[in-house]
Design an enzyme around this catalytic site. Structure first.
Site, short mmCIF file in Angstrom:
data_model
loop_
_atom_site.label_atom_id
_atom_site.label_comp_id
_atom_site.label_asym_id
_atom_site.label_seq_id
_atom_site.Cartn_x
_atom_site.Cartn_y
_atom_site.Cartn_z
N GLY A 89 9.99 24.57 -36.10
CA GLY A 89 9.15 24.94 -37.13
C GLY A 89 7.77 24.07 -36.87
O GLY A 89 7.15 24.02 -38.19
N GLY A 91 5.15 25.30 -35.75
CA GLY A 91 4.14 26.06 -35.77
C GLY A 91 3.39 26.37 -34.73
O GLY A 91 2.06 26.18 -34.43
N SER A 92 4.06 26.86 -33.72
CA SER A 92 3.47 26.90 -32.33
C SER A 92 2.62 28.35 -32.39
O SER A 92 1.75 28.42 -31.54
CB SER A 92 4.71 27.09 -31.19
OG SER A 92 5.44 28.26 -31.80
N SER A 93 3.05 29.44 -33.31
CA SER A 93 1.96 30.40 -33.37
C SER A 93 0.73 30.15 -33.67
O SER A 93 -0.34 30.71 -33.11
CB SER A 93 2.64 31.48 -34.44
OG SER A 93 4.07 31.51 -34.01
N ALA A 95 -0.59 27.30 -33.69
CA ALA A 95 -1.48 26.12 -32.69
C ALA A 95 -1.99 27.09 -31.61
O ALA A 95 -3.15 26.90 -30.90
CB ALA A 95 -0.51 25.21 -32.12
N ASP A 136 -1.06 26.52 -41.90
CA ASP A 136 -0.76 26.22 -40.50
C ASP A 136 -1.72 26.37 -39.58
O ASP A 136 -2.06 25.29 -38.71
CB ASP A 136 0.67 26.96 -40.08
CG ASP A 136 0.71 28.48 -40.25
OD1 ASP A 136 -0.47 28.87 -41.04
OD2 ASP A 136 1.56 29.14 -40.07
#
Ligand code: MEV
Length: 305
Positions: A89, A91-93, A95, A136
């Site tokens: 969680g 926040g790869s999306s 980033a 995010d």
């Protein structure tokens, strides 16, 4: 020419869920980064190489949004590489979206300000997830620690270089859109009660902002634990997260709370360094996995060009 950029992961400090309804939140960037490289392809088609399908979908949508604004050819090769697992969680999306836009802007010589990257990235996130405050995306873009108001109405950097957090992963992956929808359904049922909770969370965020600025850590910890109680009332915590929060405070943390949408993912505990070890042990005894990260990390940046 090949451009490599990177963007940081994030941890929500206070204000999750309420921020979706226009309230403020506090978020910090972590030093685990997601890397994107972009170059022009010889073939007349785009190629995306990403280890996770989710990341690949965000890159695809980013290219779509970028191309609808700037007319460029289908000859891009984009490759992603992550220092953090998409399950925790961080926040790869967001980033990957921010890092891709930065890479495109440098590669194609289309200057984009931080606010323009935020606006385009937020469009990408909403196109895929349909819900979200954009916090995010903002933190991947601006980095460090931000006071952020839902939708990006205010994005204010805060000076915050001495906060010590222990991060515990609960072992289960949470799905943010599902939890946001769950809270929305609860609000439909009990609007006044939920809005009162959001209001109280908003006030905690304002107080916490002040605490960070004057380094009142003990007070900040208490606000975090209160925030956790409000999140329990929104029914987004889990037994595991509650127990990790409880043991962290018992072990001497100033305060602790779940971080993010809830339903799994991570919790955070604010500590004085002399309590770190005890708090880490406490979290592990409650079934959590300690993840060591540094907070207040730099936002999106060019790694090589
Ligand atoms: C998720 O990490 C935080 C939420 O507030 C959703 C959002 O702000 O987009 C639940």
């Amino acid at each position: 020419m090949k451009i490599q950029t990177s963007a940081p992961g994030k941890l929500m400090l206070l204000g999750e869920h309420a921020v979706v309804y226009g309230y403020p939140c506090l978020v910090t960037a972590v030093d685990n980064r997601l890397y994107v490289s972009a170059e022009l392809h010889k073939k007349n088609e785009d190629e995306i190489i990403a280890p996770q399908v989710k990341e690949s979908n965000f890159v695809k949508e980013t290219l779509k949004v970028f191309k609808s604004k700037y007319h460029i050819l289908d000859n891009l090769k984009i490759e992603t590489q992550s220092e953090f697992s998409h399950t925790v969680g961080f926040g790869s999306s967001s980033a990957v979206t921010v890092a891709t836009l930065k890479a495109l802007s440098i590669l194609l010589d289309i200057p984009l300000s931080a606010k323009e990257i935020f606006d385009l990235s937020y469009e990408v996130v909403l196109a895929i997830q349909s819900v979200g405050s954009g916090f995010d995306v903002a933190i991947a873009d601006y980095g460090h620690t931000l006071y952020f108001v839902g939708g990006g109405k205010e994005i204010r950097p805060l000076k915050n270089d001495e906060m010590h957090l222990v991060v515990g992963y609960s072992g289960t992956k949470a799905d943010t859109p599902t939890l946001v929808k769950k809270v929305s359904a609860l609000r439909k049922e009990k609007k006044e009660e939920i809005d009162r909770i959001f209001d109280s969370i908003g006030k905690l965020v304002e107080q916490a902002t002040e605490c960070i600025q004057i380094k009142k850590w003990e007070e900040l910890g208490k606000l975090m634990t209160q925030n956790h109680t409000f999140l329990q009332s929104l029914d987004v915590s889990t037994d595991r997260l509650d127990s990790m929060v409880h043991t962290a405070v018992e072990a001497g943390a100033y305060g602790a709370k779940l971080s993010g949408a809830g339903g799994g993912d991570c919790m955070i505990a604010l500590v004085n360094e002399d309590k770190r070890e005890a708090v880490e042990k406490g979290i592990e005894s409650a079934g959590g996995e300690v993840i060591r990260v540094k907070t207040n990390a730099e936002g999106v940046r060019v790694e090589s060009s």
